[in-house]
Enzyme design. Sequence first.
Site, PDB file in Angstrom:
ATOM      1  CE  LYS A 169       1.888   3.879  13.010  1.00  0.00           C
ATOM      2  NZ  LYS A 169       1.351   4.529  11.809  1.00  0.00           N
ATOM      3  CB  THR A 170       8.485   8.941  15.333  1.00  0.00           C
ATOM      4  OG1 THR A 170       8.193   9.390  14.001  1.00  0.00           O
ATOM      5  CG2 THR A 170       9.484   7.804  15.265  1.00  0.00           C
TER       6      THR A 170
ATOM      7  NE  ARG B 126      -5.452  -1.853   3.719  1.00  0.00           N
ATOM      8  CZ  ARG B 126      -4.528  -2.784   3.849  1.00  0.00           C
ATOM      9  NH1 ARG B 126      -4.009  -3.352   2.807  1.00  0.00           N
ATOM     10  NH2 ARG B 126      -4.143  -3.174   5.033  1.00  0.00           N
TER      11      ARG B 126
ATOM     12  CE  LYS C 278       0.885   0.147  15.031  1.00  0.00           C
ATOM     13  NZ  LYS C 278      -0.292   0.399  14.207  1.00  0.00           N
TER      14      LYS C 278
ATOM     15  CG  ASP D  31      -1.236  -9.304  12.959  1.00  0.00           C
ATOM     16  OD1 ASP D  31      -0.211  -9.940  12.611  1.00  0.00           O
ATOM     17  OD2 ASP D  31      -1.542  -8.203  12.467  1.00  0.00           O
TER      18      ASP D  31
ATOM     19  CD  GLN E 292      -2.992 -13.991   4.465  1.00  0.00           C
ATOM     20  OE1 GLN E 292      -3.490 -12.901   4.663  1.00  0.00           O
ATOM     21  NE2 GLN E 292      -2.160 -14.558   5.328  1.00  0.00           N
TER      22      GLN E 292
ATOM     23  CG  HIS F 108       6.301   0.694   7.948  1.00  0.00           C
ATOM     24  ND1 HIS F 108       6.169  -0.211   8.976  1.00  0.00           N
ATOM     25  CD2 HIS F 108       5.114   0.671   7.277  1.00  0.00           C
ATOM     26  CE1 HIS F 108       4.965  -0.755   8.947  1.00  0.00           C
ATOM     27  NE2 HIS F 108       4.296  -0.239   7.917  1.00  0.00           N
TER      28      HIS F 108
ATOM     29  CG  HIS G 256       6.813  -3.909   6.056  1.00  0.00           C
ATOM     30  ND1 HIS G 256       6.641  -2.566   5.842  1.00  0.00           N
ATOM     31  CD2 HIS G 256       5.655  -4.498   5.679  1.00  0.00           C
ATOM     32  CE1 HIS G 256       5.428  -2.350   5.342  1.00  0.00           C
ATOM     33  NE2 HIS G 256       4.813  -3.498   5.245  1.00  0.00           N
TER      34      HIS G 256
ATOM     35  CB  THR H 252      -0.952   0.031   1.216  1.00  0.00           C
ATOM     36  OG1 THR H 252      -0.218  -0.334   2.393  1.00  0.00           O
ATOM     37  CG2 THR H 252      -2.091  -0.950   1.042  1.00  0.00           C
TER      38      THR H 252
ATOM     39  CE  LYS I  24      -4.306  -2.663   8.708  1.00  0.00           C
ATOM     40  NZ  LYS I  24      -3.834  -4.012   8.780  1.00  0.00           N
TER      41      LYS I  24
END
Length: 418
Positions: free
Chosen positions: A224-225, A73, A221, A186, A165, A32, A35, A27, A69
């Site tokens: 994340k920043t 999305r 998390k 997950d 999937q 990031h 992954h 996506t 989620k």
Amino acid sequence: MIHDLMPGTEEQLNKEITSAYVGIDPTADSLHIGHLVSIMMLKHFQLAGHKPIALVGGATGMIGDPSGKNEERNLLSEDVLRHNQECIKKQLVKFIDFDGNIPNRAEMVNNYDWMKTFSFLSFIRDIGKHITVNYMMSKDSVKKRLSGESGEGMSFTEFSYQLVQGYDFLWLYENKNCKLQMGGSDQWGNIVTGTELIRRKTGGEAFALTCPLITKADGGKFGKTETGNVWLDAAKTSPYHFYQFWLNVSDDDALKYIKIFTLFSKEEVEEMAKNHAQAPHLRILQKNLAKDITIRVHSENDFQQALAASEILFGKGTTAMLKNLDEATFLSVFEGVPISKLSRTELEKDIPIADFLSDITGIFPSKSEARRLIKEGAILINKEKITDTFIVNRQNLLNDTYLLIQKGKKSYFLVKTE
């Protein structure tokens, strides 16, 4: 790195070279650091002699995975997905070997290639009949959405995700002899749906292995920043900020992350941990973690630039260090610092420093305040202390563009000439 594995997985891996895949969501045109866990799984897998397959979810990316989620999305076009796939592969080659002359060289596939010609009727007839609705509804990701615990229910599109999937695993099993799917914890429900589909459709046996979801010691998390995700693409997260992210993790997190995101041996990690415990202020774990992963994702040069930039901002940086920084690193270091813009022609002539700091740039409200601070030794130009006889001209510019003014230890101002 192991959270759960299906019975028989270890025996399968000890028996023969096994192909395993990890699904990557395309996506964005960059991975990031979230992954990196599954990528490191593929890396370890290849080092152990097995064959890694990176599956880019061109088809599933058009649907969106409901796991974890609260809402659906935005769906992406095929052109965007193809572009993202190419960008992702350029990042993956830094971790896993796609081209080497080895029997277990990595492979990249895109599930859009086998899903695009699959008609809806064929899919529900050939695949849908093998998995019951009861089975699909028993998955946590579905139950939470349907019970109203999160979000606004679930569309049929998302409900069908685990079936799509699952079919990926079946296709790879039949066409690539792939017997194992790996992913975050997950993903367990989706992965097991694939193994079940393979069992019911072919009578064959396939396996599942998941890694823990990475969390921070404070419960926040991971990855994340304040500015969002920490990306592998230097244009989205500069190597300097990337390096700083790892350098600034807590001691507990550094010990956990160095085991997951690097290839240091168990003995090396234990030695670092022992040395770190004896002198925590030296941040041995953080420095080794940040160095290793910055070089792997970016380059040795990017690491050296990030190191020099850190010295400039937090240590004993010099004018020479500043001049050696490339412009991208320089700007990322001083991101958010107030900038005054000036015509380059104004610096063709010599300007007294007090005039420059007050009348020309407005950094200080008056010449008297500028003179007072200079007299106190509180003003540095390009990391050098100055006197009130200092003259500003074009020769002072860094990269013939910037001038760095510092007041005290932490207040910076940039002058940019155009």
